[in-house]
Design a protein around this motif. Structure first.
Motif, PDB file in Angstrom:
ATOM      1  N   THR A 191      22.544 106.379 -51.610  1.00 11.67           N
ATOM      2  CA  THR A 191      22.779 105.259 -52.536  1.00 11.67           C
ATOM      3  C   THR A 191      23.763 105.681 -53.640  1.00 11.67           C
ATOM      4  OG1 THR A 191      20.977 105.910 -54.008  1.00 11.67           O
ATOM      5  CG2 THR A 191      20.408 104.418 -52.191  1.00 11.67           C
ATOM      6  N   PRO A 192      24.398 104.721 -54.318  1.00 19.35           N
ATOM      7  CA  PRO A 192      25.324 105.071 -55.403  1.00 19.35           C
ATOM      8  C   PRO A 192      24.644 105.900 -56.506  1.00 19.35           C
ATOM      9  CG  PRO A 192      25.639 102.786 -54.782  1.00 19.35           C
ATOM     10  CD  PRO A 192      24.450 103.268 -54.022  1.00 19.35           C
ATOM     11  N   GLN A 193      23.378 105.592 -56.822  1.00 12.86           N
ATOM     12  CA  GLN A 193      22.682 106.390 -57.855  1.00 12.86           C
ATOM     13  C   GLN A 193      22.511 107.831 -57.387  1.00 12.86           C
ATOM     14  OE1 GLN A 193      21.671 103.533 -56.616  1.00 12.86           O
ATOM     15  NE2 GLN A 193      20.785 102.176 -58.155  1.00 12.86           N
ATOM     16  N   ALA A 194      22.181 107.991 -56.116  1.00 14.11           N
ATOM     17  CA  ALA A 194      22.024 109.349 -55.569  1.00 14.11           C
ATOM     18  C   ALA A 194      23.365 110.072 -55.568  1.00 14.11           C
ATOM     19  CB  ALA A 194      21.456 109.282 -54.151  1.00 14.11           C
ATOM     20  N   ASP A 195      24.450 109.330 -55.302  1.00 14.49           N
ATOM     21  CA  ASP A 195      25.792 109.925 -55.332  1.00 14.49           C
ATOM     22  C   ASP A 195      26.041 110.628 -56.659  1.00 14.49           C
ATOM     23  OD1 ASP A 195      27.119 109.642 -52.959  1.00 14.49           O
ATOM     24  OD2 ASP A 195      28.054 107.728 -53.442  1.00 14.49           O
ATOM     25  N   GLU A 196      25.662 109.942 -57.745  1.00 12.57           N
ATOM     26  CA  GLU A 196      25.907 110.511 -59.079  1.00 12.57           C
ATOM     27  C   GLU A 196      25.123 111.798 -59.273  1.00 12.57           C
ATOM     28  OE1 GLU A 196      25.209 107.575 -62.123  1.00 12.57           O
ATOM     29  OE2 GLU A 196      26.650 106.203 -61.185  1.00 12.57           O
TER      30      GLU A 196
ATOM     31  N   GLU B 257      10.632 114.067 -45.055  1.00 17.65           N
ATOM     32  CA  GLU B 257      10.990 114.420 -46.445  1.00 17.65           C
ATOM     33  C   GLU B 257      11.332 115.905 -46.518  1.00 17.65           C
ATOM     34  OE1 GLU B 257       7.721 112.730 -45.965  1.00 17.65           O
ATOM     35  OE2 GLU B 257       9.149 111.074 -45.836  1.00 17.65           O
ATOM     36  N   ASP B 258      10.558 116.743 -45.792  1.00 19.85           N
ATOM     37  CA  ASP B 258      10.844 118.187 -45.783  1.00 19.85           C
ATOM     38  C   ASP B 258      12.249 118.439 -45.244  1.00 19.85           C
ATOM     39  OD1 ASP B 258       8.282 118.705 -46.623  1.00 19.85           O
ATOM     40  OD2 ASP B 258       7.500 119.127 -44.609  1.00 19.85           O
ATOM     41  N   LEU B 259      12.600 117.698 -44.191  1.00 22.41           N
ATOM     42  CA  LEU B 259      13.921 117.921 -43.576  1.00 22.41           C
ATOM     43  C   LEU B 259      15.042 117.656 -44.582  1.00 22.41           C
ATOM     44  CD1 LEU B 259      15.252 117.304 -40.119  1.00 22.41           C
ATOM     45  CD2 LEU B 259      16.436 116.122 -41.965  1.00 22.41           C
ATOM     46  N   LEU B 260      14.872 116.601 -45.362  1.00 21.26           N
ATOM     47  CA  LEU B 260      15.928 116.264 -46.324  1.00 21.26           C
ATOM     48  C   LEU B 260      16.074 117.346 -47.398  1.00 21.26           C
ATOM     49  CD1 LEU B 260      15.268 112.433 -46.854  1.00 21.26           C
ATOM     50  CD2 LEU B 260      16.951 113.511 -45.373  1.00 21.26           C
TER      51      LEU B 260
ATOM     52  N   LEU C 231      15.368 108.903 -56.115  1.00 20.74           N
ATOM     53  CA  LEU C 231      14.023 109.486 -56.101  1.00 20.74           C
ATOM     54  C   LEU C 231      13.971 110.858 -55.437  1.00 20.74           C
ATOM     55  CD1 LEU C 231      11.981 106.285 -55.141  1.00 20.74           C
ATOM     56  CD2 LEU C 231      12.412 107.246 -57.416  1.00 20.74           C
ATOM     57  N   ASN C 232      14.906 111.121 -54.512  1.00 20.36           N
ATOM     58  CA  ASN C 232      14.825 112.424 -53.828  1.00 20.36           C
ATOM     59  C   ASN C 232      16.132 113.227 -53.861  1.00 20.36           C
ATOM     60  OD1 ASN C 232      16.322 110.940 -52.041  1.00 20.36           O
ATOM     61  ND2 ASN C 232      14.953 111.155 -50.287  1.00 20.36           N
ATOM     62  N   ALA C 233      17.182 112.697 -54.510  1.00 22.73           N
ATOM     63  CA  ALA C 233      18.481 113.399 -54.497  1.00 22.73           C
ATOM     64  C   ALA C 233      18.379 114.778 -55.154  1.00 22.73           C
ATOM     65  CB  ALA C 233      19.537 112.558 -55.204  1.00 22.73           C
ATOM     66  N   ASP C 234      17.482 114.916 -56.126  1.00 23.40           N
ATOM     67  CA  ASP C 234      17.369 116.219 -56.800  1.00 23.40           C
ATOM     68  C   ASP C 234      16.676 117.257 -55.916  1.00 23.40           C
ATOM     69  OD1 ASP C 234      15.050 114.777 -56.935  1.00 23.40           O
ATOM     70  OD2 ASP C 234      14.369 115.725 -58.791  1.00 23.40           O
ATOM     71  N   LYS C 235      16.095 116.812 -54.798  1.00 18.96           N
ATOM     72  CA  LYS C 235      15.398 117.763 -53.910  1.00 18.96           C
ATOM     73  C   LYS C 235      16.320 118.308 -52.816  1.00 18.96           C
ATOM     74  CE  LYS C 235      10.774 115.882 -54.577  1.00 18.96           C
ATOM     75  NZ  LYS C 235      11.005 114.506 -55.060  1.00 18.96           N
ATOM     76  N   VAL C 236      17.468 117.673 -52.644  1.00 13.34           N
ATOM     77  CA  VAL C 236      18.391 118.121 -51.584  1.00 13.34           C
ATOM     78  C   VAL C 236      18.913 119.517 -51.929  1.00 13.34           C
ATOM     79  CG1 VAL C 236      20.647 117.678 -50.516  1.00 13.34           C
ATOM     80  CG2 VAL C 236      19.086 115.772 -50.964  1.00 13.34           C
ATOM     81  N   GLN C 237      18.825 120.430 -50.945  1.00 13.32           N
ATOM     82  CA  GLN C 237      19.294 121.795 -51.205  1.00 13.32           C
ATOM     83  C   GLN C 237      20.526 122.148 -50.390  1.00 13.32           C
ATOM     84  OE1 GLN C 237      16.513 125.020 -52.013  1.00 13.32           O
ATOM     85  NE2 GLN C 237      14.973 123.758 -50.992  1.00 13.32           N
ATOM     86  N   ALA C 238      20.988 121.198 -49.563  1.00  9.09           N
ATOM     87  CA  ALA C 238      22.163 121.474 -48.737  1.00  9.09           C
ATOM     88  C   ALA C 238      23.404 121.585 -49.624  1.00  9.09           C
ATOM     89  CB  ALA C 238      22.347 120.335 -47.734  1.00  9.09           C
ATOM     90  N   VAL C 239      24.425 122.283 -49.107  1.00 12.51           N
ATOM     91  CA  VAL C 239      25.685 122.422 -49.837  1.00 12.51           C
ATOM     92  C   VAL C 239      26.517 121.147 -49.658  1.00 12.51           C
ATOM     93  CG1 VAL C 239      27.801 123.818 -49.964  1.00 12.51           C
ATOM     94  CG2 VAL C 239      25.628 124.900 -49.326  1.00 12.51           C
ATOM     95  N   THR C 240      26.436 120.584 -48.460  1.00 11.81           N
ATOM     96  CA  THR C 240      27.256 119.416 -48.104  1.00 11.81           C
ATOM     97  C   THR C 240      26.402 118.422 -47.331  1.00 11.81           C
ATOM     98  OG1 THR C 240      29.200 120.847 -47.912  1.00 11.81           O
ATOM     99  CG2 THR C 240      29.334 118.721 -46.812  1.00 11.81           C
ATOM    100  N   ILE C 241      26.634 117.137 -47.565  1.00 14.40           N
ATOM    101  CA  ILE C 241      25.979 116.092 -46.763  1.00 14.40           C
ATOM    102  C   ILE C 241      27.038 115.430 -45.895  1.00 14.40           C
ATOM    103  CG2 ILE C 241      24.877 113.815 -46.882  1.00 14.40           C
ATOM    104  CD1 ILE C 241      23.354 114.729 -49.328  1.00 14.40           C
ATOM    105  N   LEU C 242      26.716 115.259 -44.623  1.00 13.31           N
ATOM    106  CA  LEU C 242      27.615 114.555 -43.702  1.00 13.31           C
ATOM    107  C   LEU C 242      26.931 113.242 -43.333  1.00 13.31           C
ATOM    108  CD1 LEU C 242      30.210 114.813 -41.813  1.00 13.31           C
ATOM    109  CD2 LEU C 242      28.638 115.686 -40.090  1.00 13.31           C
TER     110      LEU C 242
END
Ligand code: NAD
Length: 423
Positions: A324-329, A283-286, A305-316
């Motif tokens: 997931t589609p919800q996380a995409d939004e 989870e920390d890595l994400l 559940l965790n998309a708001d925690k992502v701090q990266a500029v870009t996801i590959l």
């Protein structure tokens, strides 16, 4: 999962006009088969495994897609993966449709001989619908080149002729292609390189965290750090490691290999046993503050559940369906760009296509030729997708789907549609 996968399809129809018949065809799989695979275990017992093969669409050519061995494999998952393969082959411009297969099994609990019997049993169960001009499997999660070699051998025994082109991802000595092992990671790196050029990134300052250190994730990590990207963290199913000054990817890999139990074809070592690096959770890595978060493990890893925690500029996305589609939004609203799976991980199927071509012609290419041809396709298709995203002002994922669906719709239309028959 399949219903979620299809939502991506729906998002495309806002941007391009597609005949209703195309939509109907692309909304269901052409064929889905479930078979029981009886395997005699080493202790003499007979165990019945469940195997799947879904051929989603073959308008553009024989279907193509890997075989997954995992305890969570089910029809819904295999169907979703076969749908993504259909789009992916179209995005890459390959003359293939999409398929996927799998067996519900924890392969780590099988001996090597049991694994061989299971793999040969899979081919016996599905041989009637497989073949070099019908449906061509390849490796996926927890299957590898050794397994592909067994499968090719079983198919040749059944059909009484040598048909190496019925399956790809084989060992080199059994007709495999140079560069297949590293193709997915290499292809994803070519896409990231084009993306970095567009954003005028200085590669030596770009930091990366990678979830998944298997075939795809490891090769990506190795090649990315060789190109100058700074790989700060990697993870596997047992945990993650981090270093603010960057990891030595080859050392991490060597360590994992040393820990491996020799009796097994799977790695039991974990990257988090490395002593020199800080151990963190998956989870920390994400949630690490890096430029690029690479998702190279399994599907549904970044969710609402965790998309708001992502701090990266870009996801590959190297894995299939990791966001997931919800996380995409949520990510889109936060300005985080996702370079989608159907583009970014297509290097594997592109070199599988090269393997099929080489097997059919009986003429084999050197590694630099494979790399150059892969580079050309990844560069070309990545830039088409980036241009479409600019043109339509949409996400990269929608742009990739637009690109793939336009090719699929063209092929489906040209086989004849309602308008054609009513004039
Ligand atoms: P693999 O079995 O070689 O590796 C999977 C890795 O993910 C392993 O290191 C495993 O420990 C790790 N993992 C599993 N669960 C995890 C978790 N919860 N957190 C962190 N790590 C976890 O499989 P692969 O071939 O590298 O495939 C990985 C993904 O890439 C899959 O989604 C697959 O469909 C996709 N993919 C692979 C290829 C290919 O050519 N190998 C091509 C296209 C797409």
């Amino acid at each position: 999962m399949f219903e979620l996968a299809k939502q991506r399809l729906a998002s495309v129809f806002k941007y391009i006009e597609v005949d209703e018949e195309v939509i109907s065809r692309l909304s269901v799989a052409k064929r889905a088969i479930i078979a029981s695979i009886p395997v005699r275990m080493d202790n003499g017992e007979l165990k019945i495994f469940t195997g799947y093969r879904v051929q989603y669409d073959d308008t553009r050519g024989p279907t193509k897609g890997g075989i997954r061995y995992h305890p969570r494999v089910n029809l819904d998952e295999v169907t979703s993966l076969s749908f993504w393969m259909t789009v992916k082959c179209a995005v890459a411009g390959l003359p293939f449709g999409g398929a996927k297969g799998g067996v519900t099994v924890n392969p780590k609990e099988l001996s090597k001989l049991e694994l061989e019997r299971l793999s040969r049993g899979y081919i016996r169960a599905f041989a009637d619908v497989l073949g070099e001009a019908r449906d061509i499997p390849a490796p996926d999660v927890y299957t590898n080149s050794t397994i592909m070699g067994w499968m090719a051998d079983e198919y040749s025994t059944i059909s009484r002729r040598q048909v190496p082109e019925m399956i790809t991802g084989k060992p080199l000595h059994l007709g495999g292609s140079q560069g297949r092992e590293s193709a997915t990671g290499q292809g994803a790196l070519y896409t990231l390189e084009e993306y970095a050029k567009r954003h005028q990134w200085n590669i030596s300052q770009v930091t990366i965290a990678i979830q998944g250190f298997g075939n795809a994730g490891y090769h990506f990590a190795r090649l990315a750090s060789r190109m100058g990207f700074r790989v700060l963290a990697v993870s596997d199913s047992k945990g993650a490691i981090y270093s603010s000054s960057g990891l030595n990817v080859e050392d991490v890999y060597r360590f994992k290999q040393e820990e491996k139990k020799l009796a097994s074809v799977y790695c039991d070592g974990s990257v988090c046993n490395m002593l020199d690096y800080e151990e963190i959770s998956n989870e920390d890595l994400l949630a690490l503050k890096v430029d690029v978060l690479v998702l190279g493990a399994l599907e549904n890893q970044v969710t609402q559940l965790n998309a708001d925690k992502v701090q990266a500029v870009t996801i590959l996305e190297i894995a299939n369906g990791p966001v997931t589609p919800q996380a995409d939004e949520i990510l889109e609203a936060r300005g985080i760009q996702v370079i989608p799976d159907v583009l970014a991980n297509s290097g594997g199927v592109v070199v599988s296509y090269f393997e099929w071509v080489q097997n059919k012609s009986g003429f084999y290419w050197e590694a630099p030729e494979v790399r150059e041809k892969l580079h050309n396709i990844m560069r070309r298709e990545s830039n088409v997708v980036f241009d479409l995203a600019n043109h339509h002002q949409c996400t990269l994922r929608t742009a990739a789907y637009i690109h793939g669906i336009e090719r699929l719709a063209g092929a489906i239309d040209q086989r004849g549609n309602k308008k054609y028959f009513s004039t």
